[in-house]
Design a protein around this motif. Structure first.
Motif, short mmCIF file in Angstrom:
data_model
loop_
_atom_site.label_atom_id
_atom_site.label_comp_id
_atom_site.label_asym_id
_atom_site.label_seq_id
_atom_site.Cartn_x
_atom_site.Cartn_y
_atom_site.Cartn_z
N ILE A 36 0.79 -1.27 -0.13
CA ILE A 36 -0.09 -0.09 -0.09
C ILE A 36 0.74 1.13 0.00
N HIS A 37 2.09 1.29 0.81
CA HIS A 37 2.82 2.43 1.09
C HIS A 37 4.08 2.65 0.10
N GLY A 38 4.21 1.77 -0.78
CA GLY A 38 5.26 1.65 -1.67
C GLY A 38 6.62 1.36 -1.06
N GLU A 39 6.70 0.58 -0.07
CA GLU A 39 7.84 0.08 0.46
C GLU A 39 8.23 -1.43 -0.07
N ASN A 40 9.39 -1.54 0.02
CA ASN A 40 9.86 -2.81 -0.50
C ASN A 40 9.49 -4.06 0.03
N LYS A 41 8.61 -4.78 -0.26
CA LYS A 41 7.91 -5.98 0.18
C LYS A 41 8.82 -7.07 0.81
N PHE A 42 9.91 -7.35 0.12
CA PHE A 42 10.91 -8.39 0.61
C PHE A 42 11.38 -7.91 1.81
N LYS A 43 11.94 -6.66 2.00
CA LYS A 43 12.53 -6.25 3.21
C LYS A 43 11.34 -6.12 4.41
N ALA A 44 10.20 -5.96 3.92
CA ALA A 44 9.10 -5.93 5.10
C ALA A 44 8.82 -7.41 5.63
N GLU A 45 8.91 -8.22 4.66
CA GLU A 45 8.86 -9.83 4.90
C GLU A 45 9.82 -10.20 5.86
N ILE A 46 11.10 -9.99 5.42
CA ILE A 46 12.31 -10.14 6.24
C ILE A 46 12.26 -9.76 7.68
N ALA A 47 12.03 -8.34 7.96
CA ALA A 47 11.94 -7.72 8.82
C ALA A 47 10.92 -8.21 9.80
N ALA A 48 9.92 -8.37 9.19
CA ALA A 48 8.79 -8.89 9.98
C ALA A 48 8.92 -10.61 10.60
N LEU A 49 9.53 -11.19 9.70
CA LEU A 49 9.86 -12.44 10.05
C LEU A 49 10.74 -12.50 11.24
N SER A 50 11.82 -11.61 11.20
CA SER A 50 12.92 -11.44 12.12
C SER A 50 12.62 -10.57 13.48
N HIS A 51 11.29 -10.01 13.58
CA HIS A 51 11.19 -9.05 14.58
C HIS A 51 11.32 -9.61 15.82
N ASP A 52 10.52 -10.72 16.19
CA ASP A 52 10.65 -11.47 17.60
C ASP A 52 11.70 -12.56 17.56
N ILE A 53 12.82 -12.63 16.81
CA ILE A 53 13.72 -13.77 16.83
C ILE A 53 13.99 -14.17 18.16
N ALA A 54 14.23 -13.06 19.03
CA ALA A 54 14.77 -13.25 20.32
C ALA A 54 13.66 -13.46 21.42
#
Length: 191
Positions: A36-54
């Motif tokens: 929707i907001h024109g951000e890189n979807k791959f980066k969003a996916e990686i950051a979202a997948l990783s956000h709670d890694i710890a």
């Protein structure tokens, strides 16, 4: 090269089931907001997948990694161990998933408190974490709607919700959360 399959496998093995399911919700929400907001979807996916890694690590292990990396904690961070998973997330993101992208690492780091002058990706991950489908609280439907229309306004509303939530429970509030909200207001975001 970051491989989504390997990331999912690691997370399934290292997160409790509810946390993994939450992560999947954050991923789907982040990808939608990125589109929707024109951000890189791959980066969003990686950051979202990783956000709670710890998230499901022992507090002693989190502190050990923070100390090994020489990270200086603010008084708010030192006293609130609930924030430590976000501090450690980019460390593990680098070590485990070989993430080197500073934007992704920043979104992982600030997904809990926010900070001044957040990038679009930072905002998307912060919001996706708060509004993913399993989350339930008064006003969430409105916040989900606003997040699709105006990231900055959604951030002000999200940060306001978080501050009120913590105040209602007599919990401390990280200074970065206030700074994030104030920055947006100082830069003409209108409620």
């Amino acid at each position: 090269m970051i491989r989504i399959y390997e990331m999912n496998k690691y997370l399934k093995e290292n997160l409790i089931e509810n946390r993994y399911n939450h992560t999947v919700g954050v991923v789907n929400t982040a990808i939608e907001l990125a589109e929707i907001h024109g951000e890189n979807k791959f980066k969003a996916e990686i950051a979202a997948l990783s956000h709670d890694i710890a998230k499901n690590m022992k507090v002693t292990d989190l502190k050990k990694l923070i100390d090994e990396e020489g990270i200086s904690l603010t008084i708010d961070e030192e006293k609130n161990m609930e924030l430590w998973h976000a501090i450690v997330a980019p460390i593990l993101g680098k070590k485990v998933f070989k993430i080197e992208d500073d934007e992704i690492l920043s979104a992982m780091r600030w997904h809990t408190t926010g900070k001044e002058n957040m990038s679009r990706l930072d905002k998307i991950i912060y919001l996706a974490d708060l509004i993913e489908p399993s989350r339930k609280f008064n006003g969430i439907d409105e916040l989900r709607k606003v997040a699709k229309e105006d990231l900055d306004l959604a951030m002000v509303k999200a940060l306001t919700h978080t501050i009120k939530y913590l105040l209602d429970r007599n919990l401390a509030i990280d200074g970065n959360t206030f700074k994030a909200r104030n920055y947006l207001l100082y830069n003409n975001v209108k409620l």
